[in-house]
Design a protein around this motif. Structure first.
Motif: not given
Length: 409
Positions: A299-306, A248-253
């Motif tokens: 947050l980990l997925g969001t920050a990385a995949f941004t 989910v975080g990676a998709t958002i990022g």
């Protein structure tokens, strides 16, 4: 956005599923083939090696071919590799099949990124790339958990048959939706010419940023399960759901990074890396409580995949004469980051620094990524600024008359 991006996303979904599902099926594969779990772990490495080898090689040797045909061919190879995995009678043939499955991975994303950016205007390129990668991030939310469940209920071979079906769906989508005028690289000069495009310091600095930045991610993510169980106190049965939060975080990022990078590619990259440093530095604190641990995963997925879209576009920009090869090389760098980050995180654990120490090691890698990105920025500015005393030609003729004088006869 063009509907053809959906076809690329379907292919990315299948690739993302087969890449990560083996990690959840290792005990089942080991029991069925009569090998140890560490030996079964080599199947993950075989796929990663296939990606690293196939990404630049296949992109280079197919540079003169129509990209539509290349993408379809790569998915055919993907289907064959996964079907052979399903029917492999022993460990050695399964290793070979997993290597084969990994070969088209990087080249598909590399060529697909060039096709995606070619279908949109310049101010929407990052968003186009992010929509293709949407299939990869959604695979972590839906594909991997579903494929793991199928493998546990019906046997691991059923999982790879299912992935083969996804690959067939991607082929049909590519045939129906991808424009027939998806041509080849106009500047392609064969394998030697393609490789020559990588003899550039800015290209290697961009690839180095990818290795360090995503190495930071995998330093922590590779050991996220013991963090959730030993530090945050979650039961083993809850881990699968919690790992879906990373998707989910990676998709958002990914979507956020695509939108922001169209406004400022460099600003989005620096912002994403700074966010990654902050998240990883706070990881030990957030993993100490059950309520904040899931937030840390998101947050980990969001920050990385941004950072994924700006990094890919930066590499393509620096190697403009061979964008397919450059973006494929970026996928190879991503997989090197996967292996290297996991190794560095493991060193922190082996040194006895605690369950969450891989996250702090990841923070150090993210700082390294920031340093490399800063050097790359300095190199770009220096190359863009003419040396002192150098006369820069303009299209305006220089005369010794003022504007008023020019009207005189």
């Amino acid at each position: 956005m063009p509907l053809a991006l959906l076809a690329l996303a379907v292919g990315a979904f299948g690739i993302g599923t087969t890449e990560f599902v083996m990690m959840g099926l290792l005990p089942d594969v080991a029991d069925d083939l009569g090998i140890s779990i560490p030996s079964a772990g080599h199947l993950v490495s075989a796929y990663a090696i296939g990606v690293v080898v196939g990404a630049p090689l296949l992109a280079a040797v197919t540079a003169r071919m129509a990209r539509r045909r290349v993408l379809i061919g790569l998915m055919v190879l993907f289907v064959v590799g996964n079907a052979l995995s399903a029917f492999a009678p022993d460990h050695h043939l399964l290793l070979a099949a997993r290597f084969l499955s990994g070969l088209p991975h990087g080249a598909f994303f590399g060529v697909g990124a060039v096709v995606a950016t070619g279908m949109v205007t310049a101010d929407r390129k990052a968003r186009a790339v992010s929509l293709m990668f949407l299939g990869l991030t959604i695979a972590n939310i839906v594909g991997v958990p579903a494929a793991t469940f199928v493998g546990q209920q019906f046997g691991w071979r059923a999982t790879f048959l299912g992935v083969s079906v996804i690959g067939l769906a991607a082929i049909v989508s590519l045939v129906l939706l991808l424009p027939r005028d998806s041509g080849h690289d106009a500047a392609a000069t064969g394998l030697r010419g393609e490789l020559a495009a990588l003899r550039s310091l800015p290209v290697w600095l961009a690839l180095g940023t990818t290795v360090a930045g995503f190495g930071a991610l995998f330093s922590a993510y590779s050991y996220i399960t013991p963090m959730l169980t030993d530090s945050a106190g979650y039961a083993d049965s809850s881990v699968t759901l919690l790992l879906a939060l990373f998707g989910v975080g990676a998709t958002i990022g990914n979507l956020l990074g695509g939108r922001l990078a169209d406004r400022s590619m460099r600003g989005t990259l620096f912002g994403g890396l700074l966010s990654l440093v902050a998240v990883l530095a706070l990881f030990p604190l957030m993993m100490a409580a059950a309520w904040s641990a899931p937030l840390a995963v998101v947050l980990l997925g969001t920050a990385a995949f941004t950072t994924s879209s700006p990094l890919l576009l930066m590499v393509m920009e620096k190697a403009s004469s061979a964008p397919s090869l450059a973006s494929s090389a970026n996928q190879a760098a991503f997989n090197l980051a996967n292996a290297g980050g996991a190794w560095i995180g493991g060193l922190a654990l082996a040194a006895g620094h605690g369950t969450t120490s891989p996250a702090l090691a990841g923070a150090a890698l993210a700082i390294l990524g920031l340093a490399v990105a800063t050097v790359a920025y300095g190199v770009d500015r220096r190359r863009a600024t003419p040396p002192a005393g150098r006369v820069v030609a303009t299209h305006t003729p220089v005369t010794d008359k003022t504007p008023a004088d020019r009207s005189a006869p």
